[in-house]
Design a protein around this motif. Sequence first.
Motif, short mmCIF file in Angstrom:
data_model
loop_
_atom_site.label_atom_id
_atom_site.label_comp_id
_atom_site.label_asym_id
_atom_site.label_seq_id
_atom_site.Cartn_x
_atom_site.Cartn_y
_atom_site.Cartn_z
N TRP A 23 -52.19 28.95 28.02
CA TRP A 23 -51.41 29.12 26.80
C TRP A 23 -51.83 28.14 25.72
O TRP A 23 -51.73 28.44 24.53
CB TRP A 23 -49.92 29.03 27.08
N GLU A 24 -52.34 26.97 26.12
CA GLU A 24 -52.78 26.00 25.11
C GLU A 24 -53.96 26.54 24.32
O GLU A 24 -54.06 26.35 23.10
CB GLU A 24 -53.10 24.66 25.77
N LEU A 27 -52.59 29.06 21.87
CA LEU A 27 -51.98 28.40 20.72
C LEU A 27 -53.06 27.88 19.77
O LEU A 27 -52.92 27.97 18.55
CB LEU A 27 -51.07 27.26 21.17
N ILE A 60 -44.75 28.18 25.12
CA ILE A 60 -45.49 28.39 23.89
C ILE A 60 -44.58 28.60 22.69
O ILE A 60 -44.96 28.33 21.55
CB ILE A 60 -46.51 29.54 24.02
N GLU A 64 -45.14 26.81 18.93
CA GLU A 64 -45.32 27.71 17.79
C GLU A 64 -44.30 27.43 16.69
O GLU A 64 -44.62 27.48 15.50
CB GLU A 64 -45.23 29.17 18.23
#
Length: 74
Positions: A23-24, A27, A60, A64
């Motif tokens: 997920w990093e 992002l 996330i 965000e």
Amino acid sequence: MDLSETQWISVGVHPWYLDETNWEKQLLKVQNGYVVAIVVAIECGLDRLITLPLKKQLLILKPEIILAEQLQKP
């Protein structure tokens, strides 16, 4: 990406496409996507219709929201 200056877009990671193992990186793609001048919003949220637990979706969502606040975008 060939986008007209008259188009407006939002960028973000939809929970349906959230990969909890990277997920990093996802992002980072959102952050890099923001350099396009026509980005008007950071799209983020939670989805109860998918099997990924809300706790993992929050991984996330929070970054965000922070990004949207830093960029002063809805």
